[in-house]
Scaffold this motif. Structure first.
Motif, mmCIF file in Angstrom:
data_model
loop_
_atom_site.group_PDB
_atom_site.id
_atom_site.type_symbol
_atom_site.label_atom_id
_atom_site.label_comp_id
_atom_site.label_asym_id
_atom_site.label_seq_id
_atom_site.Cartn_x
_atom_site.Cartn_y
_atom_site.Cartn_z
ATOM 1 N N ASP A 162 0.653 -1.403 -0.007
ATOM 2 C CA ASP A 162 -0.061 0.074 0.009
ATOM 3 C C ASP A 162 0.910 1.179 0.097
ATOM 4 N N TYR A 163 1.992 1.071 0.931
ATOM 5 C CA TYR A 163 2.596 2.441 0.880
ATOM 6 C C TYR A 163 3.468 2.739 -0.197
ATOM 7 N N THR A 164 4.073 1.499 -1.027
ATOM 8 C CA THR A 164 4.701 1.595 -2.387
ATOM 9 C C THR A 164 3.764 2.128 -3.481
ATOM 10 N N MET A 165 2.509 1.660 -3.445
ATOM 11 C CA MET A 165 1.658 2.493 -4.184
ATOM 12 C C MET A 165 1.515 3.949 -4.059
ATOM 13 N N ALA A 166 1.055 4.295 -2.894
ATOM 14 C CA ALA A 166 0.689 5.461 -2.536
ATOM 15 C C ALA A 166 1.842 6.677 -2.566
ATOM 16 N N LEU A 167 3.065 6.174 -2.215
ATOM 17 C CA LEU A 167 4.068 7.101 -2.135
ATOM 18 C C LEU A 167 4.716 7.086 -3.433
ATOM 19 N N GLY A 168 4.646 6.057 -4.248
ATOM 20 C CA GLY A 168 5.435 6.090 -5.419
ATOM 21 C C GLY A 168 4.599 6.443 -6.763
ATOM 22 N N TYR A 169 3.201 6.851 -6.340
ATOM 23 C CA TYR A 169 2.229 7.359 -7.603
ATOM 24 C C TYR A 169 2.846 8.393 -8.210
ATOM 25 N N THR A 170 2.864 8.303 -9.501
ATOM 26 C CA THR A 170 3.205 9.210 -10.566
ATOM 27 C C THR A 170 1.929 9.584 -11.489
ATOM 28 N N TYR A 171 1.660 10.937 -11.325
ATOM 29 C CA TYR A 171 0.477 11.554 -12.101
ATOM 30 C C TYR A 171 0.755 11.173 -13.647
ATOM 31 N N ARG A 172 -0.205 10.841 -14.343
ATOM 32 C CA ARG A 172 -0.101 10.655 -15.873
ATOM 33 C C ARG A 172 -1.354 11.625 -16.446
ATOM 34 N N GLU A 173 -0.900 12.494 -17.458
ATOM 35 C CA GLU A 173 -1.953 13.264 -18.143
ATOM 36 C C GLU A 173 -2.993 12.328 -18.884
ATOM 37 N N GLY A 174 -4.147 12.830 -18.805
ATOM 38 C CA GLY A 174 -4.984 12.321 -19.588
ATOM 39 C C GLY A 174 -6.445 13.108 -19.584
ATOM 40 N N PRO A 175 -7.507 12.542 -20.176
ATOM 41 C CA PRO A 175 -8.714 13.258 -20.585
ATOM 42 C C PRO A 175 -9.362 13.445 -18.953
ATOM 43 N N LYS A 176 -10.092 14.736 -19.111
ATOM 44 C CA LYS A 176 -10.820 15.038 -17.841
ATOM 45 C C LYS A 176 -11.692 14.071 -17.708
ATOM 46 N N LEU A 177 -12.218 13.768 -16.384
ATOM 47 C CA LEU A 177 -13.446 12.621 -16.092
ATOM 48 C C LEU A 177 -14.672 13.710 -16.546
ATOM 49 N N SER A 178 -15.702 12.857 -16.919
ATOM 50 C CA SER A 178 -17.186 13.419 -17.145
ATOM 51 C C SER A 178 -17.848 13.591 -15.871
ATOM 52 N N CYS A 179 -17.528 13.064 -14.816
ATOM 53 C CA CYS A 179 -18.441 12.713 -13.684
ATOM 54 C C CYS A 179 -18.072 14.264 -12.720
ATOM 55 N N GLY A 180 -18.847 14.584 -11.709
ATOM 56 C CA GLY A 180 -18.419 15.431 -10.888
ATOM 57 C C GLY A 180 -17.456 14.746 -9.724
ATOM 58 N N ILE A 181 -16.726 15.833 -8.992
ATOM 59 C CA ILE A 181 -15.900 15.240 -8.060
ATOM 60 C C ILE A 181 -16.015 15.982 -6.853
ATOM 61 N N PHE A 182 -16.034 15.552 -5.718
ATOM 62 C CA PHE A 182 -16.251 15.993 -4.251
ATOM 63 C C PHE A 182 -14.908 15.597 -3.674
ATOM 64 N N ALA A 183 -14.149 16.598 -3.095
ATOM 65 C CA ALA A 183 -12.813 16.482 -2.580
ATOM 66 C C ALA A 183 -13.164 16.770 -1.104
ATOM 67 N N VAL A 184 -13.018 15.988 -0.074
ATOM 68 C CA VAL A 184 -13.230 16.270 1.356
ATOM 69 C C VAL A 184 -11.956 15.891 2.294
ATOM 70 N N GLY A 185 -11.816 16.514 3.358
ATOM 71 C CA GLY A 185 -10.713 16.217 4.416
ATOM 72 C C GLY A 185 -10.946 16.518 5.822
ATOM 73 N N GLY A 186 -9.999 16.449 6.390
ATOM 74 C CA GLY A 186 -10.201 16.697 7.697
ATOM 75 C C GLY A 186 -9.193 18.173 8.034
ATOM 76 N N THR A 187 -9.951 18.951 8.915
ATOM 77 C CA THR A 187 -9.329 20.238 9.040
ATOM 78 C C THR A 187 -7.953 20.588 9.622
ATOM 79 N N ASP A 188 -7.634 19.320 10.275
ATOM 80 C CA ASP A 188 -6.307 19.301 11.004
ATOM 81 C C ASP A 188 -5.422 18.435 10.221
ATOM 82 N N ASP A 189 -5.705 18.128 8.873
ATOM 83 C CA ASP A 189 -4.819 17.339 8.271
ATOM 84 C C ASP A 189 -3.783 18.130 7.635
#
Length: 241
Positions: A162-189
């Motif tokens: 899991d940590y290998t996948m998370a920390l080693g992630y490399t973004y790849r350019e691609g088409p934007k999604l057709s669905c809406g996105i909701f981005a949520v988190g914690g105030t103290d993160d």
């Protein structure tokens, strides 16, 4: 054993697939079934190296995992939304991309506890000691776990993957999604600021909304009922569009 499992009882007319954080399993979302209405199914992955599949060899390649999840979903016409927390957000994002490439777009994506993919910088995989220290710091695992070396040794392969996948992630350019996105988190993160959540807007042609709950990176454990209700609202809103 199937890669996907339905937590809710009955036969819903739509579904939300919930993807766990690093080191977590689908059972973390079992409490959601008490909040989400019966006509919406809650699905989770049974990932190798975790929970029911603890002894299976874990997957370390995020794109291999995404392809397997897309295959498991198949060409099922049931309207589907995705929720993911932390690593689960990256898996959900790439899965949404893969499904869209297969002409099976999801209804909405709720990304929790993770800055937008294009803002991330790949980092080396941590040592076992660093992984365990991170789990302790975030309060993901109970203190008694760290005094049981045999159990820790059993859990470490999945954690490393899991940590290998998370920390080693490399973004790849691609088409934007057709669905809406909701981005949520914690105030103290401290690692996922509001600006990081807002940057998810660059990944969709639709609207991107943000919301924060009181708490740190693992805020979702303290706000399970409210978060489940919020995700359900996002999903059902997308069905009516």
């Amino acid at each position: 054993m199937s890669l996907l499992r339905r937590l809710s009882a009955g036969e819903g007319t739509s579904r939300i697939l919930c993807l766990p954080y690093a080191g977590g399993g689908g059972s973390v979302y079992e409490s959601w079934t008490k909040t989400i209405p019966a006509h919406v199914d809650v699905w989770v992955p049974d990932l190798p190296g975790r929970e029911h599949r603890m002894l299976d060899e874990p997957v370390e390649d995020l794109y291999e995992l995404v392809a397997a999840l897309a295959d498991a979903l198949g060409e099922d016409p049931v309207p589907t939304s995705l929720f993911g927390h932390s690593l689960g957000s990256l898996v959900a994002f790439e899965l949404a991309r893969e499904l869209e490439a297969r002409s099976l777009p999801v209804r909405c994506l709720v990304a929790s506890g993770m800055s937008a993919p294009r803002t991330l910088t790949p980092r080396p995989a941590p040592t076992d000691a660093q992984i365990l220290a991170d789990l302790r710091r975030m309060g993901v695992a109970p203190d008694e776990l760290f005094s049981q070396p045999d159990l820790v040794e059993l859990l470490l392969p999945g954690l490393r993957a899991d940590y290998t996948m998370a920390l080693g992630y490399t973004y790849r350019e691609g088409p934007k999604l057709s669905c809406g996105i909701f981005a949520v988190g914690g105030t103290d993160d401290a690692h996922v600021p509001l600006t990081g959540l807002a940057a998810w807007s660059e990944e969709t042609v639709r609207a991107c909304e943000t919301r924060m709950w009181e708490g740190g990176h693992m805020y979702l454990l303290d706000h399970a009922e409210d978060l489940a209700a919020f995700v359900t609202t996002c999903h059902t809103r997308s069905l009516g569009e």
